[in-house]
Motif scaffolding. Structure first.
Motif, PDB file in Angstrom:
ATOM      1  N   PHE A 177      18.343 -12.485  -3.712  1.00 24.35           N
ATOM      2  CA  PHE A 177      17.676 -11.182  -3.799  1.00 24.35           C
ATOM      3  C   PHE A 177      16.813 -11.067  -5.059  1.00 24.35           C
ATOM      4  CE2 PHE A 177      21.351 -10.384  -1.083  1.00 24.35           C
ATOM      5  CZ  PHE A 177      20.787  -9.655  -0.054  1.00 24.35           C
ATOM      6  N   GLU A 178      15.691 -10.417  -4.923  1.00 25.82           N
ATOM      7  CA  GLU A 178      14.846 -10.083  -6.076  1.00 25.82           C
ATOM      8  C   GLU A 178      15.659  -9.240  -7.056  1.00 25.82           C
ATOM      9  OE1 GLU A 178      11.579 -10.816  -6.716  1.00 25.82           O
ATOM     10  OE2 GLU A 178      11.355 -12.036  -4.891  1.00 25.82           O
ATOM     11  N   ASP A 179      15.199  -9.230  -8.304  1.00 26.35           N
ATOM     12  CA  ASP A 179      16.002  -8.548  -9.317  1.00 26.35           C
ATOM     13  C   ASP A 179      15.942  -7.027  -9.191  1.00 26.35           C
ATOM     14  OD1 ASP A 179      17.805  -9.019 -11.515  1.00 26.35           O
ATOM     15  OD2 ASP A 179      16.311  -7.896 -12.713  1.00 26.35           O
ATOM     16  N   ASN A 180      14.992  -6.499  -8.468  1.00 27.28           N
ATOM     17  CA  ASN A 180      14.987  -5.043  -8.270  1.00 27.28           C
ATOM     18  C   ASN A 180      15.572  -4.643  -6.914  1.00 27.28           C
ATOM     19  OD1 ASN A 180      12.686  -6.111  -7.036  1.00 27.28           O
ATOM     20  ND2 ASN A 180      11.567  -4.174  -7.174  1.00 27.28           N
ATOM     21  N   VAL A 181      16.372  -5.542  -6.353  1.00 29.41           N
ATOM     22  CA  VAL A 181      17.186  -5.186  -5.176  1.00 29.41           C
ATOM     23  C   VAL A 181      18.599  -4.864  -5.652  1.00 29.41           C
ATOM     24  CG1 VAL A 181      18.274  -6.029  -3.060  1.00 29.41           C
ATOM     25  CG2 VAL A 181      15.890  -6.624  -3.566  1.00 29.41           C
ATOM     26  N   ILE A 182      19.102  -3.738  -5.216  1.00 29.63           N
ATOM     27  CA  ILE A 182      20.497  -3.384  -5.453  1.00 29.63           C
ATOM     28  C   ILE A 182      21.175  -3.399  -4.089  1.00 29.63           C
ATOM     29  CG2 ILE A 182      22.051  -1.711  -6.554  1.00 29.63           C
ATOM     30  CD1 ILE A 182      19.567  -2.323  -8.299  1.00 29.63           C
ATOM     31  N   VAL A 183      22.116  -4.291  -3.886  1.00 32.33           N
ATOM     32  CA  VAL A 183      22.866  -4.276  -2.624  1.00 32.33           C
ATOM     33  C   VAL A 183      23.956  -3.214  -2.757  1.00 32.33           C
ATOM     34  CG1 VAL A 183      24.379  -5.581  -1.090  1.00 32.33           C
ATOM     35  CG2 VAL A 183      22.311  -6.649  -2.027  1.00 32.33           C
ATOM     36  N   GLN A 184      23.888  -2.238  -1.886  1.00 35.63           N
ATOM     37  CA  GLN A 184      24.763  -1.067  -1.992  1.00 35.63           C
ATOM     38  C   GLN A 184      25.939  -1.243  -1.035  1.00 35.63           C
ATOM     39  OE1 GLN A 184      22.778   2.689  -2.522  1.00 35.63           O
ATOM     40  NE2 GLN A 184      24.160   3.733  -1.122  1.00 35.63           N
ATOM     41  N   VAL A 185      27.131  -1.331  -1.611  1.00 34.60           N
ATOM     42  CA  VAL A 185      28.321  -1.735  -0.863  1.00 34.60           C
ATOM     43  C   VAL A 185      29.295  -0.566  -0.784  1.00 34.60           C
ATOM     44  CG1 VAL A 185      30.220  -3.408  -0.784  1.00 34.60           C
ATOM     45  CG2 VAL A 185      28.027  -4.045  -1.843  1.00 34.60           C
ATOM     46  N   LYS A 186      29.684  -0.196   0.413  1.00 35.26           N
ATOM     47  CA  LYS A 186      30.722   0.836   0.538  1.00 35.26           C
ATOM     48  C   LYS A 186      31.985   0.373  -0.177  1.00 35.26           C
ATOM     49  CE  LYS A 186      29.201   3.263   4.661  1.00 35.26           C
ATOM     50  NZ  LYS A 186      29.569   3.997   5.875  1.00 35.26           N
ATOM     51  N   HIS A 187      32.688   1.313  -0.778  1.00 34.25           N
ATOM     52  CA  HIS A 187      33.798   0.910  -1.645  1.00 34.25           C
ATOM     53  C   HIS A 187      34.876   0.127  -0.916  1.00 34.25           C
ATOM     54  CE1 HIS A 187      36.678   3.916  -0.180  1.00 34.25           C
ATOM     55  NE2 HIS A 187      35.716   4.804  -0.228  1.00 34.25           N
ATOM     56  N   GLY A 188      35.009   0.397   0.354  1.00 29.39           N
ATOM     57  CA  GLY A 188      36.003  -0.330   1.136  1.00 29.39           C
ATOM     58  C   GLY A 188      35.316  -1.081   2.254  1.00 29.39           C
TER      59      GLY A 188
ATOM     60  N   LEU B 104       7.700  -2.648  -4.452  1.00 31.37           N
ATOM     61  CA  LEU B 104       8.043  -1.644  -5.470  1.00 31.37           C
ATOM     62  C   LEU B 104       7.953  -2.188  -6.898  1.00 31.37           C
ATOM     63  CD1 LEU B 104      11.158  -0.150  -3.655  1.00 31.37           C
ATOM     64  CD2 LEU B 104       9.048   1.127  -4.165  1.00 31.37           C
ATOM     65  N   ALA B 105       8.128  -3.488  -7.058  1.00 28.74           N
ATOM     66  CA  ALA B 105       8.264  -4.069  -8.395  1.00 28.74           C
ATOM     67  C   ALA B 105       7.118  -3.698  -9.350  1.00 28.74           C
ATOM     68  CB  ALA B 105       8.414  -5.583  -8.293  1.00 28.74           C
ATOM     69  N   PRO B 106       5.876  -3.757  -8.911  1.00 25.49           N
ATOM     70  CA  PRO B 106       4.796  -3.445  -9.862  1.00 25.49           C
ATOM     71  C   PRO B 106       4.885  -2.034 -10.425  1.00 25.49           C
ATOM     72  CG  PRO B 106       3.916  -4.388  -7.824  1.00 25.49           C
ATOM     73  CD  PRO B 106       5.369  -4.124  -7.586  1.00 25.49           C
ATOM     74  N   HIS B 107       5.635  -1.180  -9.736  1.00 25.50           N
ATOM     75  CA  HIS B 107       5.707   0.229 -10.139  1.00 25.50           C
ATOM     76  C   HIS B 107       7.036   0.562 -10.787  1.00 25.50           C
ATOM     77  CE1 HIS B 107       2.201   0.499  -7.545  1.00 25.50           C
ATOM     78  NE2 HIS B 107       2.917  -0.104  -6.595  1.00 25.50           N
ATOM     79  N   GLY B 108       7.918  -0.413 -10.917  1.00 28.10           N
ATOM     80  CA  GLY B 108       9.213  -0.148 -11.540  1.00 28.10           C
ATOM     81  C   GLY B 108      10.245   0.446 -10.596  1.00 28.10           C
ATOM     82  N   GLY B 109      10.039   0.329  -9.321  1.00 25.67           N
ATOM     83  CA  GLY B 109      10.998   0.888  -8.369  1.00 25.67           C
ATOM     84  C   GLY B 109      12.039  -0.127  -7.923  1.00 25.67           C
TER      85      GLY B 109
ATOM     86  N   ASP C  25       0.831  -1.208   0.000  1.00 28.78           N
ATOM     87  CA  ASP C  25       0.000   0.000   0.000  1.00 28.78           C
ATOM     88  C   ASP C  25       0.858   1.247   0.000  1.00 28.78           C
ATOM     89  OD1 ASP C  25      -2.243  -1.512   0.045  1.00 28.78           O
ATOM     90  OD2 ASP C  25      -2.728  -1.140   2.168  1.00 28.78           O
ATOM     91  N   ALA C  26       1.900   1.222   0.827  1.00 27.56           N
ATOM     92  CA  ALA C  26       2.763   2.398   0.927  1.00 27.56           C
ATOM     93  C   ALA C  26       3.390   2.705  -0.428  1.00 27.56           C
ATOM     94  CB  ALA C  26       3.849   2.160   1.981  1.00 27.56           C
ATOM     95  N   ALA C  27       3.878   1.671  -1.103  1.00 26.46           N
ATOM     96  CA  ALA C  27       4.496   1.893  -2.408  1.00 26.46           C
ATOM     97  C   ALA C  27       3.471   2.435  -3.409  1.00 26.46           C
ATOM     98  CB  ALA C  27       5.116   0.587  -2.915  1.00 26.46           C
ATOM     99  N   ALA C  28       2.281   1.860  -3.384  1.00 36.58           N
ATOM    100  CA  ALA C  28       1.241   2.322  -4.323  1.00 36.58           C
ATOM    101  C   ALA C  28       0.913   3.797  -4.068  1.00 36.58           C
ATOM    102  CB  ALA C  28      -0.005   1.454  -4.179  1.00 36.58           C
ATOM    103  N   ARG C  29       0.845   4.169  -2.807  1.00 38.62           N
ATOM    104  CA  ARG C  29       0.565   5.573  -2.484  1.00 38.62           C
ATOM    105  C   ARG C  29       1.673   6.487  -3.002  1.00 38.62           C
ATOM    106  NH1 ARG C  29      -0.708   3.758   2.651  1.00 38.62           N
ATOM    107  NH2 ARG C  29       1.330   4.495   3.354  1.00 38.62           N
ATOM    108  N   VAL C  30       2.916   6.045  -2.825  1.00 39.39           N
ATOM    109  CA  VAL C  30       4.038   6.860  -3.287  1.00 39.39           C
ATOM    110  C   VAL C  30       3.931   7.068  -4.798  1.00 39.39           C
ATOM    111  CG1 VAL C  30       6.538   6.992  -3.552  1.00 39.39           C
ATOM    112  CG2 VAL C  30       5.569   6.108  -1.428  1.00 39.39           C
ATOM    113  N   TYR C  31       3.639   5.992  -5.529  1.00 36.17           N
ATOM    114  CA  TYR C  31       3.617   6.119  -6.996  1.00 36.17           C
ATOM    115  C   TYR C  31       2.412   6.900  -7.482  1.00 36.17           C
ATOM    116  CZ  TYR C  31       7.857   3.563  -7.771  1.00 36.17           C
ATOM    117  OH  TYR C  31       9.172   3.225  -7.803  1.00 36.17           O
TER     118      TYR C  31
END
Lengths: 702, 702
Positions: free
Chosen positions: B377-388, B335-340, B290-296
Motif C-alpha cells: 500500500f502507498e504510504d497515504n493509505v490507511i487500512v481501516q480494520v474493524k476491531h473484531g 490524493l497524495a499531491p494534496h496531502g490527503g 482530476d476529481a481529487a484536484a477539484r475537491v481540493y
C-alpha cells in the motif's frame, strides 16, 4: 408452437380469444334485455366477428331466422322467450328450448330457477341456454366456453346450474395510498393494484374491466375493493371519494358484480368528527345511517361493508365495552334499508400475547369471541370466518366456529393470495385444499346427511377470499397462480366440484389448442403441488416456521418467541402444540362430536394434523408407521424431489406453450427449487440438532 | 434541583455554559493568531461575559497588563510568546510560562511539541497553556474545562499532552437521500442527520457547528460526512455538490476538524461516464486525479476518502481482477499531491455464504484478504480494520489483522453507534470495552514492551468510529449514550486512559453542580453497563442472536441459517464455533504467539471468548468453575437483575438532575428492562429446550 407468445401486453388468463372459437363460429341468437343481456350480446358479437359466426338479434323482427336455417345457439333469459323470440330461434330450437324451460321451472319441491341460475340443453343440433335472469344468462354463456362440447356434440338433456349460495366474494387487500411497510397491495405478490396508484383511484380502470370479465366467467359476484386494514386515506372512500367508488362500480356492473367497501369502525370519529364510535350512541347510529344512504345514492347496487374490528390494532366495539354483535348490528341496521350486508370478520385474537403464557391459545380465539354471540346478529350480518383457527396456513383443521353458530349467517374466508403458500413464487394449486375444507363434515360423516360445511352452513352465508391479482401482466405474478383465482370462483359456485376437474377446465381455457400431452403435463405439475408445498414446509399442521413479517421462506423459530401466538414448542424431546382438553389448551372441545374426540385422541388424530393438536415425542409412531422425526425428514426430502420433478416436467413444455408463460414459470420454478432446498435443509437440520436422531436413510443433514 | 431542565431546545451535552464557569471568571490572556486562536478567543470572550472574567488581548499594546494585576490564565501558541506577549501576561506568569515553554521544547530524545500538542503549567497563581500551534491551544483550552482545578489549585508542574496519533476520526453513516430501508442515517438511533434532510444538504448547519465544537472538546480531528454505502445521490457529493461539501467543511474548520468523503469505487463509471473503474486503467487514474484536484480547489484542507469496496454489494477492484492494494493505491495517488489520505476498509467477506458450508469462516476474511497485501500500500493509505473479526458484537477477540500488517498504516474502527449494543435504547457505556481492545497486546504481555495495539500499531494509523449522533435534542437519543461519543474522542487521543476516569470527566462536565452522590449514582448506572449488556445477550463471544435486519432484540436462530456467516451451531449437545487449527476453521492461526496457542487451547481460552473459538458441550466446565449451560442461565438472570438495579438507582436521581434528562433516561430504562427480560427468557428457554439441562437454581425457564 415454438416462438409463440400470448401476443398481448396483458395475458388473457382463462379468456383468450380462442376460448370463444366454437361459440364464435355459430349463429347465435340472444334474447332478452338489460345490461347483462347486452354484455352477453357484446361477447357473442365480438366472438362472431372473429370466428365467422353471426349474432342474431331476437329483439328485431325475426330476421334472425334466415330462411330455413335458424340459430345454432339460443341464449336468453327465461322471461324473454315469447313467441317472437321462439320464432327467431327457429323450429330446430324448439325441442331444446322447451326442455330447458321445463327444467328452469318449479316442480315438486324444486323452486323456479333463481336469477343467477341457468339451464343448458342441446337437442336437434341447437344449444339453448336459459338464464333465470341476466346474471344466469351471463354465467350460462361462460359455461359454454368451459364445455364447448355443449355446442358441437350430440344432444344432451337439460342441465340446471345454480350457485350454492349468493355471496361469492373476493376481498382486495389493496391500499389506496402505498403503505410504508405493506405497500400498495397488502400481501400482494403480483405488482401494484389494478384499482389504485400511489394515493388515488386510477384514471384508467381498463384492467379493472378485464378483471371483472374474468371473475364473471368463474361466477364471482361480489368484490370488496379495499384492504380490511383501513388507513386514513382508504377511510375517505366512504365519503369524499364516493364518486371514485361509483366509477369502480360501473366497471363491475356489466359483469353482475357488486362492489363492497372495507370500512373503519372508527369512521364516525375519523371522518365524521364525532367524539365516539360507540355502537349504542345515537349520533353514531345516525352517522352510519347517513353514510350508508350517501353510498347508495352514488352506487345503487352497492354490496355492503367489510369490517375488521378489534383485530391486530384496528378499532372496534371493545373500546366502548360493547361486543361484536353490537358492532356488527350497528352497521347492519344502517345498510338494511338499502339491501346491503355487513361482512364482519371473526379474525379476533390477542396479538400481544406473551409467548411464555401457554394457557392462551390463539386457535381458541374466534370461537371464544363469537360462539357466545350466536343469535345476536341481524340477518344482514355475515360473520366471516377464516377457514382455519389460525391464519391461512398450508394445513389447519377447519375452524370450529363454522359448526358453532347455527343461528348466524357465516361466510368462510379463504386466501387466494398465497401469503403462506409460496407467495406466487411457488406452484401451489390450492383447489384440493379448499375442496377438503368445503367438504369437511363438522358433525361427522353420517350426521344429518350433511355433505360438508359448504352445504350445511354456507347456504345463508357464503364464501369470501383474498384476491391474488395485481397489475402484473400475468395478473398473478406466477401464471399458474391464475388457476387458484379460477378455482376459487368455481368452488364458490359449486363447492362439491372436483378440484382436479376444475384444474382441467382452467388448463383447457388457458392453453387453447394444447394437445393432450401438454395438458397432462401442466396438470401433473399443478395437481399435487399443494401437498408438495406442505411436504417441504411446516410439518403435520404445526404451521408458521416462516420468516417474520414478510412470511416467505423458512425460519423455524421465527415466530417461536413472539407475541403472535404461533408456536411449535419444539424441544429436544418432541414438538407440537397440546390443544387437548385433557392436558392442553382445550381447543378440541370447541368441536362437536365426533371431531372433539377424534382430535383429542392421539390414536385417532389424523397424521397431517397431529402437531396442531398434540405435543409428541420425536419417536411417536404415526398411522403411516413411521416416526414423527423420520416423517419430517422423509417429507422434506420428498417435497424437494417433487419440485425437481415439477421443474423437469415443465422443461418438456418448452416450445409447446407460449414462450412468455413458459419462461415466467420456469424462472419461478428455479426460485421454488432453491426455496424448497432451504426449507428442506433448515427444517431437517433444526430438528436433527434438537432431536439428535439421525435420518434412517442416511441422507445429508447439516 | 427539582423542576430544572436543560432549558434549551438542544441539550448542550458536555459543554453546558457552566463548564466554562471557572475559566469565565478569570482574567485570561490569549496570544497568537489564526483561525483556531480566534476560536479560543471567542470561547474565552463568551465565557468571560457570562461569568465576570475578562478577555485580555496579547496582540494589543500591553493593555492586558492592568497595573500590577496581570493575567490569571495565559493561553497561547508557542511561537506567539514574544516579549510583547510576555509583558502582557504580567510578571506572575513568568514562572509558569518559562516552565511550559521548556517542556514544550525538544530535549534528549524528545521531539518539540507537535501542532496538536499542548503543555499546561500552573505557578504563582497563574495557569499557562502553550499550544504547539492553534490545534494544540484549542485542545489545551478544553482541557481546562475538564480539569478546572488547573485554574484554581496550587502550583502544578508542567504537563505535556500530545495525541497518540494523528487520525482521530468519526465516520458518519448518514445518507443524503433517505434510503428506503436504512433511512436517513444507516444504523442511526438518534433521529435524522444533522447534515442532510431528505435528499439535500441542510441549509441550516447550526447543529453541525455545535457538533464540531463538541467533538473538538474531545480531541476528534476528522469527520467523514457520508455513509460508506455510497448510493447514487451521495456519490454526487464528489462532483456537482462540492460547494455543499465546502459549506460543511467551513463549519468544521474553526474546530480543527478536517472533512472526509466516502466515495464509490465505481465513481468513474457512475459520475464520469467511463466504461470501467479498473484501477490500472489510465483514464480511470486521470479521472480520480482530476476529481481529487477539484475537491481540493473547493476544500483546501480536505482530509481524504473513505472506501468500502467489494463488501456487501459495494463495487470494488475485484471486478477487474485487481486486488485491494491496486484499488486503494489508485485513490491514494490521486490524493497524495494534496496531502490527503485514503481510509480503505478491510471489512471484506462473503455475505452470500451457504450456511451449510462449515469450512468458510467469516472471521478469517479480513486477514485472508489483506495480510498478503502488507507492504503493497502507498504510504497515504490507511487500512481501516474493524476491531473484531466479525462486526461490532458485544464481545469479540481483537482482529488478528492488527498484528499482521507491520508495513501498512492501520486504523482501528470502533462503533460508537450502538448497532449491536442496545441501539441507544439500552445504557451501554462502551469505554471499558474499547479500552480492553486498545490495550490488547497482540504479541503477549511481555513482548516488545508493547503497551497494546494502540501504541504498537496505531501511531502511523489511527482510530475511526461510526458516530452515534442525529438531530435528536439529546444528540444521541439516549442521553447517557453521549458518554460513548465523548469517550471515543478521549481514547482516540490517549488510548491508555482509564475509561472509568473518562466517564467521570464526562459526568462532571455534563451534570454541572451535581453533588458527589449524584455523580456516583450516574457512574454506578453506567460503568458496568457494557458487561451487563453482555450478560443478558449472546454469551461468551458467540455473537449475534439478534433479530435479522434491524439487529435489535433477541432471536437466537435469527442468523443461524442465513448467508451472513454468523452462526452459533447450537445443538442438543453443545454450542459454539470451532475456529481451532486442530479441528475447526483454523482462524486461531491468524494470531501470533502467544494468542494463537491460548485461543487454540480449550484449557487456556478465556471464558468470555470460549464460544467464539470452540464448540463445547453444555456440561463443559469453565475457568469460573461453572458449566457452560449454567453460565448461560446465571449470566442472563444476573444481567436482568443488574438492569433492575440500574433502574432503581436512576430513580433516586429524580429531582436531582435536569428533569428532561431524567425522564428520557427513565423511559429508556423501562424499554431496556423489558428487552433484557426478553433476552433472558428467550435465551434461557432456547438453551433449556435444546440441552434439557435444568437450572441448578430452579429459576423459572419457559
Amino acid at each position: 408452437m415454438s416462438g409463440i407468445s400470448s401476443g398481448v401486453d396483458i395475458h388473457p388468463a382463462w379468456l383468450p380469444s380462442e376460448a370463444f372459437g366454437v361459440l364464435g363460429s355459430k349463429r347465435t341468437l340472444v334474447v332478452g334485455s338489460g345490461v347483462l343481456v347486452e354484455t352477453v350480446r357484446d361477447e357473442v358479437r365480438g366472438a362472431s366477428s372473429s370466428y365467422g359466426g353471426r349474432l342474431l338479434d331476437g329483439d328485431d323482427d325475426g330476421s334472425g331466422h334466415d330462411g330455413d336455417h335458424g340459430a345454432d345457439v339460443v341464449l336468453g333469459t327465461g322471461a324473454a322467450f315469447g313467441d317472437d323470440a321462439r320464432a327467431a330461434a327457429g323450429p330446430e330450437a324448439k325441442a331444446a328450448l322447451d326442455e330447458a324451460m321445463a327444467v328452469a321451472g318449479s316442480a315438486g319441491d324444486r323452486e323456479p330457477l333463481g336469477r343467477e341460475g341457468f339451464v343448458v340443453a342441446r337437442r336437434a343440433g341447437v344449444t339453448v341456454v336459459v338464464g333465470g335472469d341476466g346474471p344466469g344468462l351471463l354465467y350460462g354463456m361462460f359455461h359454454l366456453l368451459r364445455f364447448p362440447e355443449l355446442l358441437t356434440g350430440p344432444g344432451r338433456p337439460a342441465e340446471r346450474h345454480e350457485p350454492a349460495h349468493d355471496l361469492r366474494m373476493l376481498d382486495h387487500w389493496d391500499n389506496v395510498a402505498v403503505h410504508p411497510v405493506m405497500g400498495q397491495v397488502e400481501r400482494g405478490y403480483a405488482g401494484g393494484s389494478i384499482f389504485y396508484d400511489d394515493g388515488e383511484v386510477r384514471a384508467d380502470l381498463s384492467r379493472g374491466e378485464q378483471y371483472a370479465r374474468l371473475l364473471a366467467a368463474t361466477g364471482i359476484n361480489r368484490v370488496a375493493i379495499n384492504n380490511v386494514n383501513v388507513h386514513a386515506r382508504e377511510a375517505r372512500l366512504l365519503t369524499e371519494d364516493l364518486g371514485e367508488v361509483a366509477r369502480i362500480a360501473e366497471v363491475f356492473r356489466p359483469w353482475s358484480i357488486r362492489v363492497h367497501l372495507s370500512v373503519n369502525f372508527a369512521s364516525p370519529i375519523v371522518l365524521g368528527g364525532l367524539e365516539t364510535s360507540d355502537p349504542l350512541d345515537e349520533k353514531v347510529q345516525a352517522w352510519w345511517a347517513d353514510a350508508a344512504a350517501r353510498v347508495y345514492r352514488a352506487v345503487p347496487d352497492f354490496g355492503g361493508f367489510v369490517v375488521k374490528a378489534d383485530s391486530e390494532g384496528q378499532p372496534g366495539p371493545f373500546a366502548y365495552g360493547r361486543d361484536h354483535a353490537d358492532g356488527a348490528n350497528l352497521l347492519a341496521r344502517a345498510l338494511a334499508p338499502h339491501g346491503g350486508v355487513v361482512h364482519w370478520r371473526a379474525f379476533v385474537y390477542n396479538h400481544r400475547q406473551d409467548w411464555r403464557d401457554r394457557s392462551t391459545d390463539r386457535a381458541r380465539a374466534a370461537y371464544d369471541h363469537f360462539a357466545p354471540l350466536d343469535g345476536r346478529f341481524e340477518d344482514n350480518v355475515i360473520v366471516q370466518v377464516k377457514h382455519g383457527p389460525m391464519d391461512f396456513q398450508v394445513r389447519e383443521p377447519v375452524s370450529p366456529v363454522l359448526a358453532a353458530m347455527p343461528r348466524t349467517r357465516l361466510a368462510v374466508e379463504l386466501q387466494v393470495t398465497q401469503e403462506y403458500t409460496g407467495q406466487q413464487k411457488h406452484v401451489c394449486y390450492l383447489g384440493p385444499y379448499w375442496s377438503e375444507i368445503l367438504r369437511f363434515r363438522p358433525w361427522g360423516a353420517g350426521a344429518l346427511g350433511s355433505a360438508g360445511i359448504a352445504v350445511s352452513d354456507l347456504a345463508r352465508g357464503g364464501l369470501a377470499a383474498v384476491s391474488n391479482v395485481g397489475d402484473d401482466r400475468f395478473w398473478t405474478g406466477h401464471p399458474l397462480a391464475q388457476a387458484n383465482l379460477y378455482a376459487f370462483g368455481r368452488l364458490a359456485w359449486e363447492p362439491e366440484l372436483d378440484p382436479s376437474a376444475v384444474l382441467d377446465e382452467w388448463i383447457g381455457l388457458t392453453f387453447p389448442g394444447a394437445d393432450d400431452a401438454v395438458r397432462a403435463s401442466v396438470h401433473e405439475v399443478m395437481d399435487g403441488s399443494w401437498r408438495t408445498y406442505e411436504n417441504y414446509t411446516a410439518p403435520m399442521g404445526v404451521g408458521f416456521m416462516v420468516r417474520p413479517g414478510h412470511h416467505y421462506g423458512p425460519d423455524v423459530d421465527g415466530y417461536e418467541y413472539t407475541a403472535w401466538g404461533t408456536y411449535h414448542f419444539a424441544d429436544r424431546d418432541g414438538v407440537g402444540v397440546d390443544r387437548t382438553r385433557a392436558t392442553g389448551t382445550g381447543f378440541t372441545g370447541q368441536y362437536p362430536a365426533p371431531w372433539r374426540d377424534i382430535y383429542e385422541s392421539l390414536a385417532q388424530c389424523p397424521d397431517e394434523l397431529l402437531l396442531f393438536f398434540h405435543h409428541v415425542p420425536y419417536g411417536h409412531v404415526l398411522h403411516s408407521g413411521t416416526t414423527v422425526i423420520q416423517h419430517i425428514y422423509d417429507t422434506h426430502f420428498a417435497g424437494f424431489e417433487e419440485v425437481e420433478r415439477m421443474a423437469e416436467r415443465w422443461e418438456t413444455l418448452k416450445g409447446r406453450i407460449p414462450d412468455d408463460v413458459f419462461a415466467r414459470v420456469a424462472e419461478r420454478l428455479d426460485e421454488q427449487l432453491g426455496s424448497a432446498r432451504e426449507w428442506r435443509d433448515r427444517l431437517c437440520t433444526y430438528f436433527y440438532r434438537k432431536s439428535g436422531v439421525p435420518d434412517a436413510c442416511g441422507r445429508t443433514i447439516y
